[in-house]
Design an enzyme around this catalytic site. Structure first.
Site, mmCIF file in Angstrom:
data_model
loop_
_atom_site.group_PDB
_atom_site.id
_atom_site.type_symbol
_atom_site.label_atom_id
_atom_site.label_comp_id
_atom_site.label_asym_id
_atom_site.label_seq_id
_atom_site.Cartn_x
_atom_site.Cartn_y
_atom_site.Cartn_z
ATOM 1 N N ASP A 61 51.129 42.474 50.307
ATOM 2 C CA ASP A 61 50.833 43.354 49.187
ATOM 3 C C ASP A 61 51.554 42.801 47.959
ATOM 4 O O ASP A 61 52.767 42.990 47.800
ATOM 5 C CB ASP A 61 51.305 44.773 49.501
ATOM 6 C CG ASP A 61 51.029 45.739 48.352
ATOM 7 O OD1 ASP A 61 50.464 45.309 47.323
ATOM 8 O OD2 ASP A 61 51.410 46.913 48.482
ATOM 9 N N LEU A 62 50.832 42.121 47.101
ATOM 10 C CA LEU A 62 51.465 41.433 45.974
ATOM 11 C C LEU A 62 51.929 42.384 44.873
ATOM 12 O O LEU A 62 52.500 41.933 43.878
ATOM 13 C CB LEU A 62 50.513 40.385 45.405
ATOM 14 C CG LEU A 62 50.135 39.258 46.374
ATOM 15 C CD1 LEU A 62 49.251 38.227 45.688
ATOM 16 C CD2 LEU A 62 51.383 38.588 46.944
ATOM 17 N N GLY A 84 41.569 31.925 42.714
ATOM 18 C CA GLY A 84 40.326 32.145 41.987
ATOM 19 C C GLY A 84 40.293 33.449 41.231
ATOM 20 O O GLY A 84 39.225 34.041 41.036
ATOM 21 N N TYR A 85 41.453 33.927 40.763
ATOM 22 C CA TYR A 85 41.512 35.172 40.015
ATOM 23 C C TYR A 85 41.128 34.930 38.545
ATOM 24 O O TYR A 85 41.080 33.800 38.065
ATOM 25 C CB TYR A 85 42.914 35.775 40.061
ATOM 26 C CG TYR A 85 43.450 36.011 41.462
ATOM 27 C CD1 TYR A 85 42.604 36.347 42.518
ATOM 28 C CD2 TYR A 85 44.812 35.903 41.725
ATOM 29 C CE1 TYR A 85 43.107 36.570 43.792
ATOM 30 C CE2 TYR A 85 45.319 36.135 42.999
ATOM 31 C CZ TYR A 85 44.460 36.460 44.031
ATOM 32 O OH TYR A 85 44.969 36.671 45.280
ATOM 33 N N ARG A 86 40.910 36.023 37.828
ATOM 34 C CA ARG A 86 40.662 35.880 36.390
ATOM 35 C C ARG A 86 41.905 35.300 35.723
ATOM 36 O O ARG A 86 43.038 35.515 36.190
ATOM 37 C CB ARG A 86 40.340 37.234 35.766
ATOM 38 C CG ARG A 86 38.953 37.736 36.080
ATOM 39 C CD ARG A 86 38.528 38.777 35.065
ATOM 40 N NE ARG A 86 37.567 39.715 35.638
ATOM 41 C CZ ARG A 86 36.939 40.655 34.937
ATOM 42 N NH1 ARG A 86 37.187 40.782 33.637
ATOM 43 N NH2 ARG A 86 36.089 41.463 35.519
ATOM 44 N N ARG A 92 50.712 37.399 35.536
ATOM 45 C CA ARG A 92 51.255 38.757 35.531
ATOM 46 C C ARG A 92 51.995 39.077 36.824
ATOM 47 O O ARG A 92 52.870 39.951 36.841
ATOM 48 C CB ARG A 92 50.127 39.766 35.288
ATOM 49 C CG ARG A 92 49.597 39.734 33.852
ATOM 50 C CD ARG A 92 48.716 40.925 33.555
ATOM 51 N NE ARG A 92 47.442 40.888 34.272
ATOM 52 C CZ ARG A 92 46.358 40.244 33.845
ATOM 53 N NH1 ARG A 92 46.387 39.561 32.699
ATOM 54 N NH2 ARG A 92 45.243 40.290 34.536
ATOM 55 N N HIS A 127 28.979 36.307 37.812
ATOM 56 C CA HIS A 127 28.727 35.761 39.133
ATOM 57 C C HIS A 127 27.965 34.451 38.981
ATOM 58 O O HIS A 127 27.596 34.048 37.868
ATOM 59 C CB HIS A 127 27.955 36.750 40.008
ATOM 60 C CG HIS A 127 28.808 37.871 40.537
ATOM 61 N ND1 HIS A 127 29.781 37.662 41.487
ATOM 62 C CD2 HIS A 127 28.833 39.197 40.245
ATOM 63 C CE1 HIS A 127 30.370 38.814 41.769
ATOM 64 N NE2 HIS A 127 29.823 39.756 41.018
ATOM 65 N N ASP A 128 27.735 33.806 40.105
ATOM 66 C CA ASP A 128 27.097 32.489 40.126
ATOM 67 C C ASP A 128 25.909 32.402 39.168
ATOM 68 O O ASP A 128 25.795 31.453 38.391
ATOM 69 C CB ASP A 128 26.648 32.189 41.560
ATOM 70 C CG ASP A 128 25.948 30.854 41.708
ATOM 71 O OD1 ASP A 128 26.575 29.905 42.203
ATOM 72 O OD2 ASP A 128 24.763 30.759 41.345
ATOM 73 N N ASN A 130 25.206 33.946 36.503
ATOM 74 C CA ASN A 130 25.604 33.926 35.095
ATOM 75 C C ASN A 130 26.158 32.568 34.700
ATOM 76 O O ASN A 130 25.864 32.054 33.615
ATOM 77 C CB ASN A 130 26.648 35.003 34.829
ATOM 78 C CG ASN A 130 26.226 36.367 35.317
ATOM 79 O OD1 ASN A 130 26.877 36.943 36.175
ATOM 80 N ND2 ASN A 130 25.136 36.906 34.791
ATOM 81 N N ASP A 156 28.892 28.666 42.776
ATOM 82 C CA ASP A 156 30.007 28.961 43.670
ATOM 83 C C ASP A 156 30.441 27.745 44.487
ATOM 84 O O ASP A 156 31.638 27.461 44.606
ATOM 85 C CB ASP A 156 29.624 30.088 44.642
ATOM 86 C CG ASP A 156 29.757 31.463 44.018
ATOM 87 O OD1 ASP A 156 30.324 31.570 42.920
ATOM 88 O OD2 ASP A 156 29.285 32.439 44.631
#
Length: 361
Positions: A61-62, A84-86, A92, A127-128, A130, A156
């Protein structure tokens, strides 16, 4: 858990995500890297997902500082990290590249997003479909009437996961040769465009029009396309060069000048597998369009062991092949968090600390 392969000895930390990150991690693990996946709660999942094979799994649990400390401690011991986060999410959490490279200057920090780490769209959801839309590639896929959804292969997996895996190996090689660690910014929109490099070259040379079914490789050429057979199945034709075209039209009993309608009429007169048998032994560049149930049992795929069965899931085997390094049979995906205790003990945590860290993760 690490397999034999050319990447034996390489250690990778994977922050759990969907699509390109797991694909890149699968590629690295298939080729011998030891990959530890940090699971997170609330993710959608596929039972026995092939993208998750060959991993150790730790659930953390980060939101909890002691769990973030585990990731930091792991990052000091591994060669590379994949996330692969924003943009900004890892920063943060206190786990961004500046913080982790300070502790491990040789770390290769691989990032994959749809739009890249900066630019006007960097924080926009997508998503892919886009990402490939702005690459120029989506416009050219489909019939004349409109573009079609080409699944999520281009963005992807080809433009994201495969490109990230390549970049990780390239950056790891640079470290091995005496360089320092660095950050990899993989944008699926750019990776998809890269896949279309030849098409952009053809367009610049005046050999490609921005119209669907108007070009050599998009169905505009009658001898390069997909045709419906008598049984409702499909046949793929890929006869471009003159000698292959000659073999195709000879087999169809048509003149080389025959148009699409003539080819459609002839192919619709016989079942798909009848055509496959008819063209066997020729260089007409004809192949059956197989579904995912048929592909693993095609004679060529069986002969090359192109697919494997892991716990009842037929899936592509590790590829490509090496002349001296044998890629082992992959291990099935692990239950989320299964390896938590082992990994934490190896990091030097006491049993009491392990219990505290894992109790709410």
């Amino acid at each position: 858990m690490a397999m034999a392969g050319p990447l034996t000895g390489v250690k990778i930390l994977e922050m759990a995500g969907l699509g390109p990150g797991p694909f890149a991690a699968m590629m690295l693990a298939d080729h011998g890297a030891e990959v530890i996946r940090i699971e997170r709660a609330g993710m959608i999942g596929v039972p026995n997902d092939p993208l998750l094979r060959n991993r150790k799994s730790v659930a953390l649990d980060l939101k909890r500082p002691e769990c973030r400390e585990v990731v930091g401690r792991l990052a000091r011991r591994v060669d590379g990290l994949i996330e692969g986060y924003r943009p900004g999410v890892m920063e943060r959490l206190g786990l961004g590249p500046d913080a982790l490279l300070k502790e491990n200057p040789a770390l290769v920090y691989g990032r994959v997003t749809g739009w890249g780490q900066d630019g006007p769209l960097a924080q926009k959801a997508g998503h892919d479909i886009n990402y490939i839309a702005i690459s120029g590639l989506l416009h050219g896929i489909g019939p004349r009437e409109r573009p079609v959804v080409p699944l999520n292969y281009l963005g992807d997996y080809a433009g994201g996961g495969m490109l990230l895996a390549f970049a990780m190996v390239a950056a790891l090689l640079a470290v091995k040769q005496g360089g320092s660690g660095q950050v990899i910014d993989t944008a699926m929109s750019e990776g998809a465009a890269l896949v279309g490099a030849l098409t952009y070259g053809l367009r610049a040379a005046g050999h490609w029009r921005d119209e669907r079914e108007a070009n050599l490789l998009d169905g505009g050429e009658p001898s390069y396309g997909i045709y419906r057979c008598l049984d409702g199945k499909y046949l793929a034709l890929g006869a471009i060069e003159p000698q292959f075209r000659d073999a195709l039209f000879k087999g169809l009993a048509l003149q080389p000048s025959a148009d699409r309608a003539a080819i459609e009429t002839v192919i619709a007169s016989r079942a798909r597998d009848d055509w496959v048998a008819h063209f066997a032994g020729t260089d007409a560049c004809v192949a059956p369009v197989l579904d995912m149930g048929e592909a693993p049992v095609h004679p060529h795929n069986i002969a090359r062991r192109s697919f494997i069965d892991l716990d009842g899931v037929f899936q592509p085997a590790p590829a490509p092949r090496y002349s001296k390094t044998r890629l082992e049979r992959p291990d099935p995906p692990r239950a989320a968090g299964r390896d938590g205790r082992e990994v934490l003990v190896d990091l030097g945590y006491s049993e009491a600390e392990v219990a505290q860290i894992l109790k709410a993760s």
